[in-house]
Structure formats: structure tokens, C-alpha cells
Design a protein around this motif. Structure first.
Motif, PDB file in Angstrom:
ATOM      1  N   ASP A 396       0.814  -1.221   0.000  1.00 45.81           N
ATOM      2  CA  ASP A 396       0.000   0.000   0.000  1.00 45.81           C
ATOM      3  C   ASP A 396       0.842   1.264   0.000  1.00 45.81           C
ATOM      4  O   ASP A 396       0.305   2.373  -0.026  1.00 45.81           O
ATOM      5  CB  ASP A 396      -0.926   0.021   1.214  1.00 45.81           C
ATOM      6  CG  ASP A 396      -2.000  -1.047   1.129  1.00 45.81           C
ATOM      7  OD1 ASP A 396      -2.417  -1.364  -0.002  1.00 45.81           O
ATOM      8  OD2 ASP A 396      -2.412  -1.560   2.178  1.00 45.81           O
ATOM      9  N   GLU A 944      -6.828   3.734  -7.408  1.00 52.25           N
ATOM     10  CA  GLU A 944      -5.425   3.362  -7.223  1.00 52.25           C
ATOM     11  C   GLU A 944      -4.751   3.048  -8.553  1.00 52.25           C
ATOM     12  O   GLU A 944      -5.369   2.514  -9.471  1.00 52.25           O
ATOM     13  CB  GLU A 944      -5.301   2.137  -6.302  1.00 52.25           C
ATOM     14  CG  GLU A 944      -5.677   2.413  -4.868  1.00 52.25           C
ATOM     15  CD  GLU A 944      -5.377   1.239  -3.950  1.00 52.25           C
ATOM     16  OE1 GLU A 944      -5.216   1.462  -2.743  1.00 52.25           O
ATOM     17  OE2 GLU A 944      -5.304   0.094  -4.452  1.00 52.25           O
ATOM     18  N   VAL A 952       1.432   0.293  -4.764  1.00 52.12           N
ATOM     19  CA  VAL A 952       0.639   1.475  -5.094  1.00 52.12           C
ATOM     20  C   VAL A 952       1.562   2.655  -5.378  1.00 52.12           C
ATOM     21  O   VAL A 952       2.417   3.002  -4.558  1.00 52.12           O
ATOM     22  CB  VAL A 952      -0.321   1.817  -3.937  1.00 52.12           C
ATOM     23  CG1 VAL A 952      -0.967   3.181  -4.166  1.00 52.12           C
ATOM     24  CG2 VAL A 952      -1.390   0.747  -3.788  1.00 52.12           C
ATOM     25  N   ARG A 955      -2.706   6.747  -4.907  1.00 53.62           N
ATOM     26  CA  ARG A 955      -3.988   6.371  -4.300  1.00 53.62           C
ATOM     27  C   ARG A 955      -4.750   7.651  -3.967  1.00 53.62           C
ATOM     28  O   ARG A 955      -4.213   8.581  -3.373  1.00 53.62           O
ATOM     29  CB  ARG A 955      -3.784   5.542  -3.036  1.00 53.62           C
ATOM     30  CG  ARG A 955      -5.096   5.173  -2.342  1.00 53.62           C
ATOM     31  CD  ARG A 955      -4.917   4.208  -1.176  1.00 53.62           C
ATOM     32  NE  ARG A 955      -3.990   4.708  -0.192  1.00 53.62           N
ATOM     33  CZ  ARG A 955      -2.767   4.224   0.004  1.00 53.62           C
ATOM     34  NH1 ARG A 955      -2.322   3.229  -0.736  1.00 53.62           N
ATOM     35  NH2 ARG A 955      -1.977   4.742   0.925  1.00 53.62           N
TER      36      ARG A 955
END
Length: 971
Positions: A396, A944, A952, A955
Motif C-alpha cells: 500500500d 489506485e 501502489v 492512491r
């Protein structure tokens, strides 16, 4: 502060529904009084069931393969724009821009490759290209929309993807009404910026009146919207492996974004029928549009040590942290006006003549300021005075867990209004202006490299479209041919872009000062969601407005900015003819049409080739601030197309149809690709400058040189299309359909690439772009440089390679698109009486697209799904709608206001609405009232972008929105 105003018209009259359902040219000859006396029992159901019936009737009766929205769809949903309503239709996909649905793809083709019209007239937007930003148009002013997936020869606005025709009311065919609407909106996320909130509102008033024995009619709609958007953006410059093979970001870009949409719309339509044979319609539309706010957060390079773990499973410490607190005020203002006149003369019972003229104009300024703050001006601190941060990293991205030496960002007295990073390289030609004896921490004097404290970036867009059409249509009795239509259309289009920017330097240069107290807001901005704590919030426009910043025109300093300033003009003449036919073959009723368009185009563009002159300015050899005449470029082309079309409908049984269509369609090339402008750019990265001077080295390692131009001679994108569809209408509000389509893309714009000599450019009369002392580099210190780690001594002269790549656009790319659409609309009462009122509408679009060079088609998702479950009975209504689309390619506004490609990850959006209509409540004074509560993006879907390593890179989090709608019809 943000408010939201939405207007919803009252229930449309049966006559309007009739007009929507009629796809035939001859329906215009039907007198309004006759329309009102027709038996429309089938479509008198209100609410979502009524809207589905209306849409089904349009689909069933049209000779082309279409989808439709009725006034019930648009009027009953408190959508902020027509875009949100269109995105739920089979074969259509919505694209969010800034949290709102704005773009619409039809069968996987982005709006630039889809025709958009208003009442049959070509519609313009206020964007960079041809595509219409559908969120510009309030749902309140519309009475319907028809999406043509297959065209006929009379459809004047076409595209490879299809055509979206938006429709407004015709007063003499509508029921008189007076309706007031109010909508209160609240975002699910609080604002992270203290000067904004999450509340909005919309208001609207509409009426339809008839006069003079129903020979005159006036329809007026006024709508005003204020709507909040609060976004959390996490981004990185990119990822790279460190010496230990661990993947880490090269730079961070984390921001809290708050914006406020303000949109005021007036739609006025006057209709006059002075005789039974003449119908006159005058319409006007005016939209004022503003989307302003702030983008506030950190942007900085990233270096780390003490990293633990491998791949994305890292914890570690960022060293040498010297963040730039960016406060970017943003202001996008646009205006669109369109005026039209339509005359329909019924020559006799069989023949009709129509004359239609219209003029549309739009303008927009997209402005974004940049104001920098930090610990000190770049060069003022030694490396030991920078801060450190602790972080964790996963798929993330990066999240910070602590910091040292950076607490000042919550204390305005410790922050400086200055540029903490050396970003002033673009001001090299102004070096003398920033000469000083004041020394940096390393003892060297400050220079232009330290002088950028902000940037004012904006682009102005202007567009005008004038159209005129003459058309004749009539009944005939020529064997199987029962009707003919023929005519001519002329259109004249002009579009311009002026790309501007200014470097900003604080008056304190070469020193720095604290942020003035007058600039500060009461409160801090919240970046704790990224682990970055609370930060100072101030007005980023203030130093521009009060003269604190000295501005220098970037248009004469950055070649790519001048190379993105242009005009494009097009004149198009279309001649067309179509024959309708009907016959019986082996007991089956066969109807349809066959026709063709002949399209003659004359296009041209004017622009500039941005080149750095010997004085280090762009196209300004005379140092007079004027663009040199030899930088001007003009080019264009003229050509013609023949576009045949065939639509056939076979009634296999009662209400069961097999449809076939074959046609050729074109979509004109993107405006930004047709520009005459271009630029020659040089990257000052020393590692690229040290690339060996050979073709092999440049091809393998790259070059600091680059050249980029548009192409004013680009031909339209072109496709041969084949469609077959089976449709079974088994209920008034129930049907299933299966459609297969194939598009043979015989011309698509490709990215051209050519290796050229930048000291002797064969594509520009042998021009030599090399400037000694600017494009070479004297080394300050010995070391290994370049892709081959070549050793050099201090004082040696590094000369760049002569060659580099020239990028342009050209015709000739081919490809194909194969797809299937499955649609089902099922009232559940078919299965049990107890389920009366319940229903499901669902669709799936599956696409396999391939261009011969392996690139994607903008807007193309391989899979798109939509499902709506609803219940309606006795005024009570509930519905839940979900749309899902897989990953797709698009493009967006990038650096220096230019367009760049972007890939969006898969997205699922869920909306829900509950409402009650008091029409049959028995309470007299509430019979005109309808109340609804709607939620959008209920699952808090994030936008995303993920790289090849599964991490990522971008985002955006927008949160859900909730709307409470009050709609009251006085009559």
C-alpha cells in the motif's frame, strides 16, 4: 465552505414520454394535442419502473441498437450531473475525475472517441480535447438521453464508440408544471484543510407554460450547485532498488485536497407553432462553472538507511529529510453558452423540411499556484541539520511512524516561506538576476538554482462551434422503401490553448522569512492519516496577490510550455441520404434503413516550436519578450470520407427482434495531438549528459535530448463496425438482450519515434540546438559518470551525445475490438405475486481489444458489470445500484499543463436511494412532494494505480457522499 444544490424536474408529461419513445423522423409531424390524447397506459407507471418502461420502449422502437434514459431516470435520481445517470447504462462506464463521475466510455472508448450531442446538435465541453465533461451538465435540465451504439446516416454526431444524445424538453409536447427542488449534501469524510468543510447544497426551479391557445410554450430551468470534495492523495515519484536490492520510493507526494464545485445553469426553450405547418424552437443554455480549492501536503526526494526486510516488507529510516510543504491553491473557472434555432416546416402530409442553426462557445482557465515553505531556503542548512523519519512500507506504500527534527511543520513561527529544494534550474537564462554575494552553508553563493519559491501554472482554453443543417424527409412508396431523408450540414470549429506559467521568488531572496501571520488560517491541516501529523495551513494565493512573489514568465524559459500553445481549426461539410425500408420475408417482418454520408474536412493548426536560443531564452533571440517569427508553425490538410451505414431489424416473433448493423465511423484525432506546436528539451541530469556519443549508446541508455511535436495533418480514427443483437421483450418492464460487436480499426493514431541529430536536425532544415556552456558541463569534482561509469577528472568538459529521440504522432495504427453485451431487466412479479414491485436490471460488457503495437485503447476495460435491484410500490421506492469496471488506460493533466497517459485500477461503485412520493398519500398539500435520501460511493472505493511490482504508486480516497432531496411540484 461547500454547499450543494440540485434541481429535479417534476414528472414529465405523457407527451414528453411519447416523444422520447419515438425514434422516427416522422414523429415530428405529430401534433402536440394528438400526442396528449394518445393511450399511453403502458408507460404511465411512475418511479423507477416507469423510467425502465420508457427506456425499454425507446430501445424497442429504434431502428438502431440503442440504450436510453427517460426523464424518470434523470428526474428522480438526485444525481449532480448527467454523467452519474449515464454511467449505469449497459455498455457504458463512468470515469471519476476528482471523485466525481465526469468521463463516459461507450463500449470501451473514452469520451474523446464518442460523439456527444444535445437535441441532435454537436456539443462541446471546456476540456483539453473533444470529449465532453459530462459533469458539466446538470441532470436537472435534461429530460432524456439516447445512446446510439450503431448509427444511421442521419446521425450528424458520430464516434467510433457511439453517440450520446442528450435531450431537453419541448414545451408544447410537455405538461405544464412548476417544480422546486432542494438538495442537502454531506461528504462522508471530514475536510483535512481548515478553510473547507464537507457540506453542500443544490437548488433548482423549473417550469413549463403554454400560451396563446397552446401555440406558444416556454420551458425554463434554473439550477445552482455547490458541492464539496475532500480527497486524500498518496503518491510517489517512482520506485527503485537500493544497493541491497530493496524497493523504495525515489520521492514522495502526499496531499490533503479540498475543493468546492460551484455551477450555475440556465436553460431556456421557447417553442412557437404559428400555423399547423410550421414549428419554431429557440433554445439557450448558459453554464458557469467553478472548481476551486487547495492541494496541501509534502513533496520531497526520499533516501533511506537502516532498512530491514526485503521487497515491499520494509521498515527503516528516511535520512536527510528536507520536506517541501506545498500549498497549491487551485482555481478552475469555465463558461459555456449555446444558442440554437430550429425551424420545421411541414410541406404537406408527406414531406418535411428542417433547418437548424446553432452556435456554442466555451472558455476555461485552469489555474494552480504553488507556494513552498520549509525549514529554510535550499542551501541554508548543512546535511546534519536535516530531519529523519521512521517508516514502514507495504504494497500500500509508505507510512511514517515517527520523526526527528521536523516538528516545526505544525508551528508557523519556525517555518520559512521559501523553497527548501534546488528547483530553480528553469531560470538559467535569468542567472544574472539572482547573482549575490550571500553564501550558502557550503560557502558558495546563492544562485538561480535556489531562487524558486513557488510557481503559478495555468492554461487558457477557448472553443467555438457553429453548425447549420438543412434536411428534407418524407414518406414514399418505392417498393420496399417507405421513407427517405437527405440533407447537408456545415460545421466550423475553433479551439485554442494558451499554456502559461510564472516562476515565483520571494522578496526575501537570498534570505528567507517566516510565513506572514496575515496568510495563516485558524487551524492546522491534518496529514496524520499518512503519519505526517498536523501541518501549517495558509493562503497560497496571498503571496501572489500582495506582490510578495516576484514573477518571471516561464513561457520564455520552458520550451515545452510554448510548445503546448496552439490553435486548431476545422471546417466540415457533410452530405447525407438515407432510405427506410420495410418488407416481409418468409413471414418475418423486416425493417431498417440504408444510407451514407460524404464528409469533406479542411483542418489546420497554428503553433510554435519551442527552442532555447543562445541567450538561454525560448524563441526570444531579441530579448524583447516577443516570440521569434521563425518559431511559428502553420500546417493542415483537407480530405474526405465516405461513411455507409445499414441497420436491419427482423421481428422473429411478437416482441422478439434480431438486429444487424454494419457501418463505417470516424472519430477525429485528439486536439492536443493535432497541434502544430512542439518543443526541443534538454535534461540537465549529468548521468544522461555523460552518455557516449554513439547511436548504440543512445538507443540503449537514452539521451538528454528530446523533441516532441503534434501533427496537424492527422486523419480521423476510422473503424468498420459490425453488430448483431437479439432482444426479447417479454414484459412492459422486462427484456433480455445479447449483443455481439466487432470493430475493425483501420486507422488509429500511433506514437511515432525517430532518432535524430540535435546538432543537425533533418526534420527542421538542419537546425543545430547545441549551446556551448549550457548543454555541456564542467565537472566540479572527479568521479565516475554516465551509464558506463566512465571516470572523469575535476575540470573536464562533459559534452552530451549528438543524437536523441524525436516523438510525434502519425496515422496508420490498426487493431480490432471484439465485444459482447448481455442485458437483463426482470420484474420479479413474474415469479410470484408477492414480489410485485421488486425488480432487477443487470448488464455485463466483455471486451477483447488489441492494437497492433500492443498499446491500449483509452477508456477500454475488459470487463464492465452493472446491477440495480429495486422495489417500488404505492409511492415508496428503494434501489441499490453497483457498477464495476476492470483496469483501464486513460490520460490526465500532467506536468506543465500537458496531457499524459495514466492507468486506473479496477473500481467498484455502489449507490443507494430510498424515497417516498406523496402523490397518492391522500394528504392534499403534500401531493406534489417527493423526498429521497441517496448515498454514493458507499463502499468508499479508492482510486489506485499500481506498478509492475504490485505497489501502489498513486492512491486517491474520496469517501462516500450523502444527499437529502426535496422535490415539490406545485402543479
Amino acid at each position: 465552505m461547500i454547499t450543494k444544490q440540485l434541481f429535479k424536474p417534476a414528472l414529465l408529461s405523457l407527451a414528453v414520454s411519447s416523444a422520447l419513445c419515438s425514434g422516427q423522423v416522422w414523429s415530428q409531424q405529430q401534433d402536440a394535442s394528438e400526442a396528449e390524447n394518445e393511450d399511453f397506459e403502458v408507460i404511465q407507471v411512475s418511479g423507477i419502473r416507469g423510467s425502465l418502461i420508457r427506456a425499454q420502449a425507446v430501445k424497442m422502437d429504434n431502428s438502431s441498437i440503442v440504450e436510453a434514459l427517460s426523464a424518470e431516470d434523470i428526474g428522480k435520481l438526485p444525481d449532480s450531473s448527467i454523467a452519474e445517470s449515464l454511467a449505469r447504462l449497459p455498455g457504458l462506464s463512468g470515469e471519476r475525475v476528482g471523485g466525481r463521475t465526469s468521463g463516459i466510455s461507450v463500449r470501451g472508448f473514452k469520451e474523446d472517441f464518442t460523439g456527444t450531442s444535445l437535441n441532435g446538435r454537436e456539443l462541446i465541453g471546456i476540456g483539453d480535447n473533444r470529449g465532453v465533461e459530462y459533469d458539466l451538465y446538470p441532470a436537472e435540465i435534461m429530460t432524456g438521453a439516447t445512446i446510439y451504439k450503431t448509427p444511421d446516416a442521419t446521425l450528424m454526431v458520430q464516434g467510433i464508440g457511439g453517440t450520446v444524445d442528450l435531450q431537453t424538453v419541448r414545451p408544447l409536447a410537455a405538461q405544464e408544471s412548476l417544480t422546486l427542488t432542494g438538495v442537502f449534501e454531506q461528504g462522508g469524510n471530514d475536510s483535512d484543510n481548515p478553510e473547507f468543510d464537507n457540506k453542500g447544497n443544490r437548488y433548482a426551479l423549473s417550469f413549463v407554460e403554454k400560451f396563446n391557445d397552446d401555440t406558444m410554450g416556454l420551458a425554463l430551468a434554473i439550477a445552482s450547485t455547490e458541492s464539496p470534495r475532500n480527497e486524500r492523495k498518496y503518491g510517489v515519484w517512482g520506485y527503485a532498488e537500493n544497493d541491497d536490492g530493496q524497493i523504495l520510493p525515489t520521492g514522495l507526494d502526499t496531499q490533503a485536497i479540498s475543493r468546492e464545485l460551484e455551477r450555475d445553469t440556465i436553460s431556456a426553450i421557447f417553442q412557437w407553432r404559428p400555423t399547423e405547418n410550421l414549428d419554431i424552437v429557440v433554445d439557450a443554455l448558459d453554464i458557469d462553472y467553478s472548481d476551486s480549492g487547495v492541494i496541501r501536503g509534502f513533496i520531497e526526494p526520499f533516501a533511506a538507511d537502516n532498512v530491514e526486510g526485503t521487497g515491499v516488507n520494509n521498515t527503516g529510516r528516511q535520512i536527510g529529510a528536507n520536506p517541501v510543504l506545498r500549498t497549491d491553491p487551485a482555481q478552475k473557472d469555465g463558461e459555456l453558452q449555446t444558442f440554437g434555432l430550429n425551424l420545421t416546416y411541414y410541406v404537406n402530409d408527406d414531406w418535411t423540411m428542417e433547418v437548424d442553426v446553432a452556435d456554442s462557445q466555451s472558455s476555461k482557465r485552469d489555474l494552480r499556484g504553488e507556494s513552498y515553505a520549509g525549514l529554510a531556503r535550499s542551501g541554508a542548512l548543512s546535511a546534519g541539520e536535516f530531519g529523519t523519519r521512521q517508516f514502514t512500507m507495504s504494497a500500500d506504500g509508505v507510512f511514517f511512524t515517527g520523526s526527528n527534527g521536523l516538528g516545526a511543520f505544525s508551528d508557523p513561527s519556525q517555518l520559512q516561506l521559501t523553497g527548501p529544494q534546488e528547483w530553480g534550474g528553469g531560470m538559467a537564462s535569468l542567472a544574472d538576476m539572482f547573482d549575490t554575494n550571500v553564501a550558502k552553508a557550503n560557502g558558495e553563493p546563492y544562485s538561480y538554482l535556489n531562487a524558486q519559491d513557488g510557481f503559478l501554472n495555468y492554461a487558457d482554453f477557448e472553443e467555438e462551434l457553429t453548425t447549420a443543417k438543412v434536411e428534407f424527409s418524407g414518406y414514399v412508396d418505392w417498393n420496399i422503401v417507405n421513407g427517405v431523408t437527405f440533407g447537408a450540414r456545415y460545421s466550423d470549429r475553433f479551439k485554442s490553448k494558451d499554456n502559461k506559467g510564472f516562476f515565483a521568488t520571494a522578496s526575501s531572496y537570498p534570505l528567507s522569512e517566516a510565513i506572514p501571520a496575515a496568510y495563516l488560517y485558524n487551524g492546522l491541516a491534518d496529514l496524520t492519516w499518512a503519519g505526517l501529523g498536523q501541518v501549517v495551513a495558509y493562503d497560497g494565493f496571498a503571496p501572489y496577490n500582495d506582490g510578495e512573489y516576484q514573477l518571471n514568465d516561464a513561457g520564455l524559459l520552458e520550451p515545452d510550455r510554448l510548445g503546448d500553445t496552439f490553435t486548431v481549426e476545422e471546417e466540415v461539410i457533410t452530405l447525407y441520404a438515407m432510405a427506410d425500408f420495410a418488407t416481409d420475408i418468409s413471414g418475418f417482418r423486416v425493417t431498417g434503413n440504408i444510407g451514407a454520408q460524404y464528409v469533406q474536412t479542411d483542418q489546420s493548426s497554428t503553433g510554435y516550436l519551442g527552442i532555447v536560443s543562445d541567450n538561454l531564452k525560448v524563441c526570444d533571440d531579441n530579448n524583447d519578450g516577443q516570440i521569434d517569427a521563425d518559431c511559428l508553425i502553420e500546417d493542415g490538410d483537407d480530405y474526405s470520407h465516405f461513411l455507409p451505414s445499414l441497420n436491419v431489424s427482423i421481428e422473429l416473433a411478437e416482441n422478439r427482434y434480431l438486429r444487424f448493423a454494419a457501418n463505417k465511423t470516424i472519430s477525429r484525432a485528439r486536439i492536443d495531438q493535432m497541434k502544430a506546436s512542439g518543443f526541443v528539451k534538454f535534461d540537465q541530469n549529468i548521468e544522461l549528459i555523460a552518455t557516449p556519443n554513439s547511436e548504440a549508446a543512445v538507443r540503449e541508455y537514452g539521451s538528454p535530448w528530446s523533441k516532441n511535436t503534434g501533427n496537424p495533418t492527422l486523419r480521423p480514427l476510422e473503424a468498420n463496425n459490425f453488430d448483431i443483437s437479439f432482444e426479447n421483450y417479454f414484459e412492459d418492464e422486462g427484456y433480455i438482450s445479447v449483443a455481439l460487436f466487432y470493430k475493425d480499426l483501420v486507422n488509429w493514431t500511433r506514437d511515432g519515434n525517430q532518432l535524430i541529430d540535435f546538432t543537425n536536425d533533418s526534420t527542421n532544415d538542419g537546425a543545430n540546438y547545441f549551446i556551448p556552456g549550457f548543454h555541456d558541463r564542467v565537472l566540479d569534482e572527479a568521479g565516475n559518470y554516465g551509464p558506463l561509469d566512465t571516470p572523469y577528472e575535476a575540470g573536464e568538459l562533459l559534452t552530451p551525445p549528438d543524437q536523441g529521440f524525436y516523438s510525434f504522432f502519425e496515422d496508420g495504427l490498426e487493431g480490432e475490438v471484439k465485444g459482447a453485451e448481455l442485458t437483463a431487466q426482470v420484474p420479479l412479479r413474474m415469479f410470484a405475486d408477492v414480489l410485485d414491485g421488486f425488480g432487477i436490471a443487470a448488464s455485463a460488457t466483455l471486451i477483447d481489444a488489441e492494437l497492433e503495437d500492443g498499446t491500449g485503447i483509452p477508456g477500454q476495460s475488459d470487463e464492465t458489470y452493472s446491477v440495480t435491484a429495486y422495489y417500488e410500490m404505492n409511492g415508496f421506492e428503494f434501489r441499490v445500484a453497483a457498477t464495476d469496471r476492470s483496469e483501464y488506460l486513460t490520460y490526465q493533466r500532467g506536468g506543465s499543463n500537458k496531457i499524459e497517459a495514466a492507468t486506473r485500477d479496477a473500481v467498484t461503485q455502489v449507490d443507494a436511494q430510498i424515497s417516498y412520493d406523496f402523490e397518492n398519500s391522500g394528504i392534499k398539500y403534500l401531493e406534489g412532494l417527493r423526498i429521497s435520501l441517496q448515498g454514493t460511493n458507499l463502499t468508499d472505493e479508492k482510486e489506485e494505480t499500481i506498478n509492475d511490482d504490485g505497489i501502489v504508486t498513486l492512491r486517491r480516497e474520496f469517501g462516500p457522499s450523502y444527499l437529502l432531496n426535496f422535490n415539490y411540484s406545485f402543479y
